[in-house]
Design an enzyme around this catalytic site. Structure first.
Site, PDB file in Angstrom:
ATOM      1  N   VAL A  46      36.818 -35.075  25.873  1.00  0.00           N
ATOM      2  CA  VAL A  46      38.188 -35.222  26.367  1.00  0.00           C
ATOM      3  C   VAL A  46      38.495 -36.694  26.663  1.00  0.00           C
ATOM      4  O   VAL A  46      39.581 -37.183  26.339  1.00  0.00           O
ATOM      5  CB  VAL A  46      38.435 -34.329  27.608  1.00  0.00           C
ATOM      6  N   CYS A  47      37.547 -37.397  27.236  1.00  0.00           N
ATOM      7  CA  CYS A  47      37.764 -38.822  27.532  1.00  0.00           C
ATOM      8  C   CYS A  47      37.939 -39.622  26.245  1.00  0.00           C
ATOM      9  O   CYS A  47      38.784 -40.518  26.175  1.00  0.00           O
ATOM     10  CB  CYS A  47      36.609 -39.371  28.362  1.00  0.00           C
TER      11      CYS A  47
END
Length: 157
Positions: A46-47
């Site tokens: 996600v990052c």
């Protein structure tokens, strides 16, 4: 927690820019508004997607005179490897001592993983007076910001 209208806490921290330099927020905003995009950790799915999404919008932000900085607790050396892997065109701020996430009051824990004091996923737009003009903080690390909303907020900062 830092909110719209608050003075953004100033900080000086290591900067991953392909090398390792130093960055002070008050100096950065003197050159124009900034986006501080906090993320829990480099090399996570996600990052990575979030940082790539900011990179995709970088031209729009740069055209408005806005500078983007990603901020995480990773060391600047890990952040440089992360920047290289993703081909990011913006710099990352290392908060390995957790002073910035504490000042912005956005620390969280992944207790089940034994990982503590990570940055919540959060975005702050800070204008030339160091006033926060946009603030978004998620308690769910799997949720990403509304990038259109961030770009609009940054362009009007």
């Amino acid at each position: 927690m830092v909110s719209v209208g608050d003075e953004a806490p100033d900080f000086t921290a290591p900067l991953a820019n392909g090398d390792v330099a130093e960055m002070t927020l008050s100096d950065a905003v003197a050159r124009g508004p900034v986006v501080l995009a906090f993320f829990p950790g480099a090399f996570t799915s996600v990052c990575s997607h979030e940082m790539e999404s900011f990179d995709d919008r970088l031209d729009e932000l740069a055209d408005a005179g806005v500078t983007v900085y990603g901020v995480s607790i990773d060391t600047p050396f890990a952040q440089n490897a992360f920047r290289d892997e993703l081909g990011l065109g913006f710099e990352l701020v290392s908060d390995s001592d957790r002073e910035i996430i504490d000042a912005y009051d956005i620390a969280m824990d992944f207790t089940a993983l034994g990982v503590h004091d990570l940055a919540k996923r959060a975005v702050f737009v800070v204008d030339e007076d160091r006033t926060v003009t946009y603030a978004w903080v998620s308690d769910d690390p799997g949720v990403e910001p509304d990038y259109d909303e961030v770009v609009e907020a940054a362009q009007t900062a």
